[in-house]
Design an enzyme around this catalytic site. Structure first.
Site, PDB file in Angstrom:
ATOM      1  N   CYS A  52      -7.762  12.757   1.691  1.00 61.97           N
ATOM      2  CA  CYS A  52      -7.130  13.924   1.072  1.00 61.97           C
ATOM      3  C   CYS A  52      -5.904  13.514   0.268  1.00 61.97           C
ATOM      4  O   CYS A  52      -5.487  12.356   0.272  1.00 61.97           O
ATOM      5  CB  CYS A  52      -6.745  14.937   2.141  1.00 61.97           C
ATOM      6  SG  CYS A  52      -5.423  14.366   3.244  1.00 61.97           S
ATOM      7  N   ALA A  55      -3.254  11.878   2.280  1.00 67.54           N
ATOM      8  CA  ALA A  55      -3.599  10.496   2.623  1.00 67.54           C
ATOM      9  C   ALA A  55      -3.211   9.547   1.498  1.00 67.54           C
ATOM     10  O   ALA A  55      -2.735   8.436   1.743  1.00 67.54           O
ATOM     11  CB  ALA A  55      -5.088  10.377   2.918  1.00 67.54           C
ATOM     12  N   ARG A  86      -3.496   2.443   9.077  1.00 69.56           N
ATOM     13  CA  ARG A  86      -3.513   1.531   7.935  1.00 69.56           C
ATOM     14  C   ARG A  86      -2.744   0.270   8.319  1.00 69.56           C
ATOM     15  O   ARG A  86      -1.823   0.327   9.120  1.00 69.56           O
ATOM     16  CB  ARG A  86      -2.909   2.171   6.690  1.00 69.56           C
ATOM     17  CG  ARG A  86      -3.746   3.310   6.157  1.00 69.56           C
ATOM     18  CD  ARG A  86      -3.200   3.798   4.831  1.00 69.56           C
ATOM     19  NE  ARG A  86      -3.257   2.774   3.809  1.00 69.56           N
ATOM     20  CZ  ARG A  86      -4.331   2.519   3.050  1.00 69.56           C
ATOM     21  NH1 ARG A  86      -5.410   3.232   3.204  1.00 69.56           N
ATOM     22  NH2 ARG A  86      -4.297   1.570   2.137  1.00 69.56           N
ATOM     23  N   HIS A 188      -1.686   9.848  -4.860  1.00 71.92           N
ATOM     24  CA  HIS A 188      -1.084   8.709  -5.556  1.00 71.92           C
ATOM     25  C   HIS A 188      -0.223   9.213  -6.714  1.00 71.92           C
ATOM     26  O   HIS A 188       0.915   8.766  -6.909  1.00 71.92           O
ATOM     27  CB  HIS A 188      -2.161   7.780  -6.134  1.00 71.92           C
ATOM     28  CG  HIS A 188      -3.141   7.278  -5.135  1.00 71.92           C
ATOM     29  ND1 HIS A 188      -4.441   6.959  -5.481  1.00 71.92           N
ATOM     30  CD2 HIS A 188      -3.034   7.028  -3.804  1.00 71.92           C
ATOM     31  CE1 HIS A 188      -5.081   6.529  -4.404  1.00 71.92           C
ATOM     32  NE2 HIS A 188      -4.256   6.562  -3.378  1.00 71.92           N
TER      33      HIS A 188
END
Length: 536
Positions: A52, A55, A86, A188
């Site tokens: 998503c 994320a 991660r 991002h």
């Protein structure tokens, strides 16, 4: 033919789903040119492997910033997803007398409950920030919102301003609710926007050398970033900051003073690269430190950019020394891997990068795809003007920046850039994944679980590189699966030494006898049992 194999998989869909998916699955060489549909919504009901928006923002770009206290404003499940799942590596260090703490082992969350959803969670967020500042005294606080926050309307940006005024600690809010955009790519973009607004340009420490770079889109999975930094420093190239694996707010705020940006993962960080070029005049160079030949080319391209003959000679010495140190092992792993085939489905640019490393070992790629790519990640940046923004794309803010009157600088003239292009060094450009692939290879955007299993059945690669979501389904079907999101807790895989670690892990996995003995439960025992009714 590859197109026949593709049709064999897709024909099992209904007409409506087939019409959608056939634009996302192509075979290299069948188009003139090859084009693909990407960055559109996944079909409802299909088990996509995407993440998503949250994320992408917190989990990928912001999460590795070691000296930032990142508070997840939302339910605890969202915070857990981005903590410990991660493999960002970092350690607390000191640079020029300025300390960078490391908070990566902590998980800060407001743990929103039903009353917070009903009555609002801003008060709880302020309490959480006060507690973090009082205990840890971080250099900066980052606030990441999840889905409920966007739905109920908590003003996290106002809380960030309150933090700076009342507590005297720099704070930035990121409205990265998971439902925004079509994948983690939106996150991002949101993270990049806020980095350029509030962090990049906030410092004033000049680089110590005349050859300084920022390493963009490197997340230090398994220590990759450290290995790349080691190589660059051996060559005499100073690393000002890393976006963001092992990186720090302390360094990121000085990144505008570097001479060149190196872009490793194009998708996650290209926005920052472009905006830094517009605002500070810093060119960016697409590099790839995954693979032996690609690592050598990346180092040589950097040397060509700076144009210093002594630097270029030093780079050649480092490349020769690094290759000499791995030659025997490289030959051995080549002998064990030559002729093997692989499929890759990974986020970022890894499905492209790792094809080059596999090629170093003689491994052929039969299928590749991305979770959250845009068309330019596949076809190259020249197609960007042809990409039509849809409603989901317009939902994510694209900001424009002006040249900074104090820090804007131009290192190379247009004539010098054209000479570099003649030498094969393209600045501010990414060629995409298609151009280096063999004809007939299948490309899949937004590959789902059904297609994963079906393509593996018909293509029969020796190994499938992906993430955790399909690893065990693949291995239960008797095929090796290696994670390229966490390296199955191995690594680093970057650089010359990393290539040997990768070769070792791949040979170890492929030559274990376990896979020939595996039979999936559903191949031996019926998954559904019943009796015929209706008899007297």
């Amino acid at each position: 033919m590859a197109s026949d194999l593709r049709e064999k998989v897709l024909e099992k869909y209904s007409a409506r789903v087939y019409k959608n998916r056939k634009e996302h699955v192509i075979a290299i060489g069948e188009g003139n040119p090859d084009t693909i549909t990407a960055n559109t919504r996944a079909i409802p009901g299909i088990i996509t492997q995407r993440g998503c928006c949250y994320a992408g923002c917190k989990g990928v770009v912001l999460g590795p910033i070691k000296d930032a206290a990142i508070i997840v404003h939302g339910p605890i499940g969202c915070a857990f997803y981005a903590w410990g799942t991660r493999r960002h590596k970092a350690f607390a260090d000191e640079k020029d007398g300025e300390k960078a703490d490391c908070y990566l082992e902590y998980c800060f969350s407001t743990d929103m409950q039903e009353p917070d959803i009903v009555f609002g969670g801003e008060k709880k967020l302020k309490q959480a920030i006060e507690e973090v500042v009082d205990i840890f005294h971080p250099a900066i606080v980052l606030i990441c919102s999840t889905c409920p926050v966007g739905l109920i309307g908590d003003d996290i940006h106002a809380v960030a301003k309150w933090t700076e005024i009342e507590l005297g600690t720099k704070a930035i809010a990121f409205s990265c609710e998971g439902y925004k955009g079509v994948s983690q790519s939106a996150g991002h973009h949101i993270a990049n926007n806020q980095l350029i607004r509030y962090i990049i340009g906030a410092g004033d420490k000049e680089p110590k050398t005349q050859y300084s770079v920022n390493l963009l889109g490197e997340y230090n999975i398994g220590g990759d970033g450290w290995e790349v930094e080691r190589l660059l420093k051996r060559c005499g190239i100073e690393v000002v900051s890393v976006f963001t694996g092992g990186g720090s707010y302390r360094d990121l705020k000085n990144s505008h003073l570097a001479h060149l940006n190196l872009v490793q993962c194009h998708r996650s960080i290209n926005y920052v690269a472009e905006m830094m070029q517009d605002k500070y005049g810093i060119d960016w160079l697409k590099v790839n430190f995954v693979g032996i030949e690609s690592s050598a080319k990346s180092l040589r391209d950097i040397g060509e950019y700076f144009g210093d003959e002594e630097l270029k000679a030093r780079i050649e010495e480092v490349i020769a020394d690094e290759i000499a140190a791995i030659t025997d092992e490289l030959d051995y792993y080549k002998s064990k891997l030559k002729g093997k085939s692989a499929a890759l489905y990974v986020g970022g640019s890894r499905s492209h990068h790792y094809q080059l490393l596999l090629k170093d070992f003689g491994v052929r790629t039969v299928l590749a795809g991305y979770e959250f790519a845009h068309r330019d990640d596949y076809e190259g940046r020249e197609v960007i003007p042809d990409i039509k923004p849809d409603a989901d794309s317009k939902n994510i803010e694209s900001i424009e920046v002006e040249p900074d009157p104090k820090y804007y600088k131009v290192l190379l003239t247009q004539e010098q850039k054209e000479k570099l292009l003649e030498k094969g060094v393209a600045l501010n450009y990414y060629e995409g994944m298609f151009k280096g692939m063999e004809e007939g290879a299948i490309i899949t955007d937004d590959l789902n679980h059904f297609e994963t299993e079906e393509f593996l059945k018909v293509l029969k690669p020796d190994v499938f590189f992906s993430g955790i979501k399909d690893k065990f389904v693949t291995q239960k079907n008797g095929m090796l699966s290696r994670q390229l999101h966490s390296y199955d807790y191995s690594g680093p895989y970057a650089g010359f030494r990393g290539a040997i670690t990768f070769g070792h892990d791949l040979v170890m996995g492929l030559y274990t006898p376990a896979w020939s003995y595996i039979r999936a439960p559903w191949q031996k025992v019926p998954s559904i049992q019943g009796t015929l009714g209706g008899e007297a």
